[in-house]
Design a protein around this motif. Structure first.
Motif, PDB file in Angstrom:
ATOM      1  N   THR A 221     -17.040  14.245   4.831  1.00 42.23           N
ATOM      2  CA  THR A 221     -15.633  14.183   5.212  1.00 42.23           C
ATOM      3  C   THR A 221     -15.499  13.625   6.623  1.00 42.23           C
ATOM      4  O   THR A 221     -16.211  14.030   7.538  1.00 42.23           O
ATOM      5  N   ILE A 222     -14.581  12.695   6.758  1.00 41.60           N
ATOM      6  CA  ILE A 222     -14.234  12.145   8.069  1.00 41.60           C
ATOM      7  C   ILE A 222     -12.803  12.584   8.346  1.00 41.60           C
ATOM      8  O   ILE A 222     -11.909  12.342   7.531  1.00 41.60           O
ATOM      9  N   THR A 223     -12.579  13.258   9.463  1.00 41.91           N
ATOM     10  CA  THR A 223     -11.252  13.768   9.796  1.00 41.91           C
ATOM     11  C   THR A 223     -10.579  12.816  10.775  1.00 41.91           C
ATOM     12  O   THR A 223     -11.169  12.433  11.789  1.00 41.91           O
ATOM     13  N   VAL A 224      -9.337  12.459  10.443  1.00 42.12           N
ATOM     14  CA  VAL A 224      -8.574  11.530  11.261  1.00 42.12           C
ATOM     15  C   VAL A 224      -7.261  12.195  11.662  1.00 42.12           C
ATOM     16  O   VAL A 224      -6.519  12.676  10.804  1.00 42.12           O
ATOM     17  N   ARG A 225      -6.983  12.245  12.961  1.00 39.65           N
ATOM     18  CA  ARG A 225      -5.688  12.719  13.456  1.00 39.65           C
ATOM     19  C   ARG A 225      -4.710  11.558  13.341  1.00 39.65           C
ATOM     20  O   ARG A 225      -4.972  10.467  13.847  1.00 39.65           O
ATOM     21  N   VAL A 226      -3.591  11.778  12.667  1.00 35.48           N
ATOM     22  CA  VAL A 226      -2.613  10.707  12.490  1.00 35.48           C
ATOM     23  C   VAL A 226      -1.797  10.554  13.763  1.00 35.48           C
ATOM     24  O   VAL A 226      -1.167  11.498  14.225  1.00 35.48           O
ATOM     25  N   ASP A 227      -1.833   9.347  14.319  1.00 35.03           N
ATOM     26  CA  ASP A 227      -1.032   9.035  15.497  1.00 35.03           C
ATOM     27  C   ASP A 227       0.327   8.483  15.092  1.00 35.03           C
ATOM     28  O   ASP A 227       1.301   8.637  15.824  1.00 35.03           O
ATOM     29  N   ASN A 228       0.383   7.832  13.927  1.00 36.76           N
ATOM     30  CA  ASN A 228       1.628   7.241  13.446  1.00 36.76           C
ATOM     31  C   ASN A 228       1.517   6.939  11.954  1.00 36.76           C
ATOM     32  O   ASN A 228       0.537   6.342  11.515  1.00 36.76           O
ATOM     33  N   TRP A 229       2.504   7.375  11.196  1.00 33.44           N
ATOM     34  CA  TRP A 229       2.608   7.001   9.785  1.00 33.44           C
ATOM     35  C   TRP A 229       3.499   5.769   9.678  1.00 33.44           C
ATOM     36  O   TRP A 229       4.603   5.761  10.198  1.00 33.44           O
ATOM     37  N   TYR A 230       3.017   4.753   9.004  1.00 35.28           N
ATOM     38  CA  TYR A 230       3.852   3.597   8.691  1.00 35.28           C
ATOM     39  C   TYR A 230       4.562   3.847   7.369  1.00 35.28           C
ATOM     40  O   TYR A 230       5.721   3.496   7.206  1.00 35.28           O
ATOM     41  N   THR A 231       3.846   4.439   6.414  1.00 39.18           N
ATOM     42  CA  THR A 231       4.423   4.749   5.113  1.00 39.18           C
ATOM     43  C   THR A 231       3.546   5.761   4.384  1.00 39.18           C
ATOM     44  O   THR A 231       2.346   5.852   4.635  1.00 39.18           O
ATOM     45  N   GLY A 232       4.179   6.566   3.532  1.00 41.40           N
ATOM     46  CA  GLY A 232       3.443   7.409   2.606  1.00 41.40           C
ATOM     47  C   GLY A 232       2.971   8.759   3.082  1.00 41.40           C
ATOM     48  O   GLY A 232       2.159   9.386   2.400  1.00 41.40           O
ATOM     49  N   GLY A 233       3.456   9.260   4.199  1.00 35.79           N
ATOM     50  CA  GLY A 233       2.995  10.571   4.610  1.00 35.79           C
ATOM     51  C   GLY A 233       3.696  11.085   5.842  1.00 35.79           C
ATOM     52  O   GLY A 233       4.429  10.360   6.512  1.00 35.79           O
ATOM     53  N   ASP A 234       3.435  12.367   6.107  1.00 38.81           N
ATOM     54  CA  ASP A 234       3.928  12.989   7.326  1.00 38.81           C
ATOM     55  C   ASP A 234       2.966  14.057   7.835  1.00 38.81           C
ATOM     56  O   ASP A 234       3.254  14.749   8.784  1.00 38.81           O
ATOM     57  N   ALA A 235       1.789  14.153   7.205  1.00 36.44           N
ATOM     58  CA  ALA A 235       0.792  15.128   7.646  1.00 36.44           C
ATOM     59  C   ALA A 235       0.223  14.699   8.996  1.00 36.44           C
ATOM     60  O   ALA A 235       0.205  13.516   9.335  1.00 36.44           O
ATOM     61  N   SER A 236      -0.248  15.650   9.743  1.00 35.25           N
ATOM     62  CA  SER A 236      -0.824  15.341  11.050  1.00 35.25           C
ATOM     63  C   SER A 236      -2.306  14.994  10.952  1.00 35.25           C
ATOM     64  O   SER A 236      -2.885  14.493  11.917  1.00 35.25           O
TER      65      SER A 236
ATOM     66  N   MET B  65       0.847  -1.199   0.000  1.00 35.06           N
ATOM     67  CA  MET B  65       0.000   0.000   0.000  1.00 35.06           C
ATOM     68  C   MET B  65       0.880   1.245   0.000  1.00 35.06           C
ATOM     69  O   MET B  65       1.939   1.279   0.625  1.00 35.06           O
ATOM     70  N   THR B  66       0.421   2.295  -0.699  1.00 35.94           N
ATOM     71  CA  THR B  66       1.221   3.517  -0.795  1.00 35.94           C
ATOM     72  C   THR B  66       1.129   4.378   0.459  1.00 35.94           C
ATOM     73  O   THR B  66       1.999   5.212   0.694  1.00 35.94           O
ATOM     74  N   ARG B  67       0.077   4.200   1.241  1.00 33.36           N
ATOM     75  CA  ARG B  67      -0.076   4.935   2.498  1.00 33.36           C
ATOM     76  C   ARG B  67      -0.610   3.983   3.563  1.00 33.36           C
ATOM     77  O   ARG B  67      -1.476   3.165   3.283  1.00 33.36           O
ATOM     78  N   ALA B  68      -0.079   4.113   4.763  1.00 38.29           N
ATOM     79  CA  ALA B  68      -0.598   3.343   5.890  1.00 38.29           C
ATOM     80  C   ALA B  68      -0.314   4.131   7.162  1.00 38.29           C
ATOM     81  O   ALA B  68       0.776   4.669   7.334  1.00 38.29           O
ATOM     82  N   PHE B  69      -1.315   4.205   8.031  1.00 36.55           N
ATOM     83  CA  PHE B  69      -1.158   4.984   9.256  1.00 36.55           C
ATOM     84  C   PHE B  69      -2.127   4.520  10.322  1.00 36.55           C
ATOM     85  O   PHE B  69      -3.114   3.857  10.039  1.00 36.55           O
ATOM     86  N   ALA B  70      -1.800   4.851  11.557  1.00 33.29           N
ATOM     87  CA  ALA B  70      -2.692   4.663  12.691  1.00 33.29           C
ATOM     88  C   ALA B  70      -3.266   6.044  13.005  1.00 33.29           C
ATOM     89  O   ALA B  70      -2.543   7.042  12.970  1.00 33.29           O
ATOM     90  N   GLY B  71      -4.550   6.110  13.283  1.00 29.69           N
ATOM     91  CA  GLY B  71      -5.140   7.404  13.565  1.00 29.69           C
ATOM     92  C   GLY B  71      -6.387   7.317  14.409  1.00 29.69           C
ATOM     93  O   GLY B  71      -6.963   6.240  14.606  1.00 29.69           O
ATOM     94  N   THR B  72      -6.794   8.477  14.894  1.00 26.93           N
ATOM     95  CA  THR B  72      -7.974   8.603  15.733  1.00 26.93           C
ATOM     96  C   THR B  72      -8.962   9.538  15.042  1.00 26.93           C
ATOM     97  O   THR B  72      -8.591  10.650  14.641  1.00 26.93           O
ATOM     98  N   VAL B  73     -10.199   9.104  14.886  1.00 27.04           N
ATOM     99  CA  VAL B  73     -11.225   9.929  14.249  1.00 27.04           C
ATOM    100  C   VAL B  73     -11.560  11.097  15.173  1.00 27.04           C
ATOM    101  O   VAL B  73     -11.840  10.903  16.357  1.00 27.04           O
ATOM    102  N   THR B  74     -11.497  12.310  14.617  1.00 29.02           N
ATOM    103  CA  THR B  74     -11.802  13.500  15.406  1.00 29.02           C
ATOM    104  C   THR B  74     -13.114  14.163  15.004  1.00 29.02           C
ATOM    105  O   THR B  74     -13.674  14.928  15.774  1.00 29.02           O
ATOM    106  N   ASP B  75     -13.600  13.869  13.774  1.00 31.13           N
ATOM    107  CA  ASP B  75     -14.848  14.489  13.321  1.00 31.13           C
ATOM    108  C   ASP B  75     -15.438  13.655  12.189  1.00 31.13           C
ATOM    109  O   ASP B  75     -14.706  13.163  11.326  1.00 31.13           O
TER     110      ASP B  75
END
Length: 148
Positions: A73-88, A58-68
């Motif tokens: 639109t579903i907004t997810v705060r990224v807790d950890n990027w495994y690959t493919g990003g660095d946005a919060s 997969m080109t992107r993988a992350f752990a996150g918490t839904v905030t809204d």
């Protein structure tokens, strides 16, 4: 003498522009949310049997918490990027009923998820879901257990 001043001013102007462009890129990288679609694209439409190697591709993988959770639109705060990003933040954009499109797992504000995507389309069919110990084990196996 005048040409020396002109050359120095020209170099100063170029340096200012380059520094400004580099600074703007850095700010956008960390502050702009990643936008992924739900219900469009190959990754979301294909339900192959789950495979850790496919997850690792997969080109992107992350752990996150839904905030809204909004209408589209579903907004997810990224807790950890495994690959493919660095946005919060990641914004999941829906094209219909997000719960039905995600293959049955409910999204709840405050809940943690492991999410993957390919071609900016969220993957499901076992590749994304609530952050259970079983799915966490698959993400650790796919991405070397490393977190960024």
């Amino acid at each position: 003498m005048i040409w020396v001043v002109a050359v120095v001013l020209g170099f100063a102007a170029i340096l200012t522009i380059v520094v400004g462009v580099l600074s703007d890129d850095d700010d956008q990288t960390t502050n702009a949310p990643v936008v992924l679609s739900i219900g469009e694209g190959e990754a979301s439409a294909s339900c192959l049997p789950f495979d850790v190697e496919a997850l690792a591709a997969m080109t992107r993988a992350f752990a996150g918490t839904v905030t809204d959770i909004g209408a589209d639109t579903i907004t997810v705060r990224v807790d950890n990027w495994y690959t493919g990003g660095d946005a919060s933040t990641v914004e999941l954009r829906t094209v219909g009923d997000a719960q039905a499109l995600l293959g049955g797992f409910p999204l709840e504000v405050g809940a943690q998820y492991l999410l993957s995507a390919s071609d900016d389309a969220l993957s499901y069919c076992g590749y994304s879901g609530p952050a259970t110990s079983e799915l966490q084990g698959s993400y650790d196996a796919a991405f070397g257990g490393g977190r960024s």
